[in-house]
Write an enzyme that holds these catalytic residues in place. Sequence first.
Site, mmCIF file in Angstrom:
data_model
loop_
_atom_site.group_PDB
_atom_site.id
_atom_site.type_symbol
_atom_site.label_atom_id
_atom_site.label_comp_id
_atom_site.label_asym_id
_atom_site.label_seq_id
_atom_site.Cartn_x
_atom_site.Cartn_y
_atom_site.Cartn_z
ATOM 1 N N LYS A 115 43.107 53.164 17.270
ATOM 2 C CA LYS A 115 43.366 51.890 16.581
ATOM 3 C C LYS A 115 42.546 50.766 17.207
ATOM 4 O O LYS A 115 42.028 49.898 16.501
ATOM 5 C CB LYS A 115 44.859 51.558 16.602
ATOM 6 C CG LYS A 115 45.644 52.501 15.691
ATOM 7 C CD LYS A 115 47.061 52.069 15.443
ATOM 8 C CE LYS A 115 47.673 53.013 14.392
ATOM 9 N NZ LYS A 115 49.023 52.701 14.043
ATOM 10 N N LYS A 119 44.584 62.273 8.509
ATOM 11 C CA LYS A 119 46.006 62.041 8.272
ATOM 12 C C LYS A 119 46.216 61.019 7.153
ATOM 13 O O LYS A 119 45.479 60.030 7.076
ATOM 14 C CB LYS A 119 46.608 61.492 9.579
ATOM 15 C CG LYS A 119 48.097 61.316 9.571
ATOM 16 C CD LYS A 119 48.584 60.645 10.850
ATOM 17 C CE LYS A 119 48.495 59.136 10.771
ATOM 18 N NZ LYS A 119 49.442 58.426 11.639
ATOM 19 N N LYS A 134 48.920 54.680 6.400
ATOM 20 C CA LYS A 134 48.865 53.433 5.616
ATOM 21 C C LYS A 134 47.787 52.484 6.114
ATOM 22 O O LYS A 134 47.296 51.691 5.350
ATOM 23 C CB LYS A 134 50.234 52.774 5.541
ATOM 24 C CG LYS A 134 50.798 52.271 6.827
ATOM 25 C CD LYS A 134 52.042 51.458 6.525
ATOM 26 C CE LYS A 134 53.299 52.215 6.832
ATOM 27 N NZ LYS A 134 53.589 52.225 8.274
#
Length: 337
Positions: A114, A197, A200
């Site tokens: 991230k 994966k 969202k």
Amino acid sequence: MSTRRVFSGIQPTADSFHLGNYLGAVRQWVALQEDRDAVYCVVNLHALTVPYDPEALRRRTRVAAAQLMAAGIDPERSILFLQSQVPEHAELTWVLSGVTGFGEASRMTQFKDKAAKTGADSASVGLFTYPVLMAADILLYQTDEVPVGEDQRQHLELSRTLAGRFNHRFGKTFVVPDAYILRAVGKITDLQDPVSKMSKTSSSPQGIIDLLDEPGVIRKKIARAVTDAESQVRADEENKPGVTNLLRIYSALASEPMDDIAARYGDSGYGTFKKDLAEIMVDTFAPIRERTMAILADPDGLEKVLANGADRARAIARETMTAVRDHAGLPGAPASG
Ligand code: AQP
């Protein structure tokens, strides 16, 4: 033997849960209520680790709780609550951060992935310490098992390490939790990029199916899901990741072995297979969508349910924190009056 306790949480970071959240986590949560002592939480403190709008967060938190109930979490049987309503989560995080190595926290791949997307300088310290908050969530409830998707395995390993380390240094305080990850549904992948994966934050809207999507939207997304140039419906993770993902989803929703489904559709092409899958999904999600809307139409009722859940959660959390403070040498707040 006492009933085993399960704990898990989900972030209110979108307007709906997606298919990966549902199959990888929420469905197991519902099933585990049958024979476990279940504690489930909307982890709104975790949602503060990425940029957010307070109004959207408030709304999404309510929608998340409503969706959990609509999917089958029974707040009479399970404890269902909001993380921010139990302040012990934040307190235990601080205590655990004192026994977490900077090096071991730096090795968490979710943070690295991230942070790489936004650049390390704009990633928050909260995103870095996210796994410590997750460990606190789990350990506060003396959890035996944690039903999560595959992406949480490393975080869960850290929770186990921290529980063991604290127990070793300061005396037995925490149950060391086990992961509860179902291989068949632990990683549902993106419909447009079937090796990644379903997520969202990194999937495109076409790559995700939301639990609250309208039937027409679900049909379109499944029809456009990436497959391959062959036309044979069969599982082959390496060469046919798109079809394999769809087979996995079909199998989980219809409770039918993948081989049986593959044998039925075989060489008949992807069209009928996708159409049937879309209908199974619509049949599963439409009632959840309707129940979610009905629960949201009674905000006072929802608030009451969550307040009751927070009271029940807090009773357990307080007991754990009393032991933690005692073992760690921290006097608690003096009794008032
Ligand atoms: N694709 C997935 N397959 C199986 N399980 C999944 N989970 C998430 N994605 C998949 C599981 O859902 C639970 C809730 O996860 P979360 O609170 O981390 O939810 P999220 O932020 O909504 O999940 P995303 O979409 O995966 O978020 P980002 O984009 O932030 O990475 C967990 O048990 C998780 O394992």
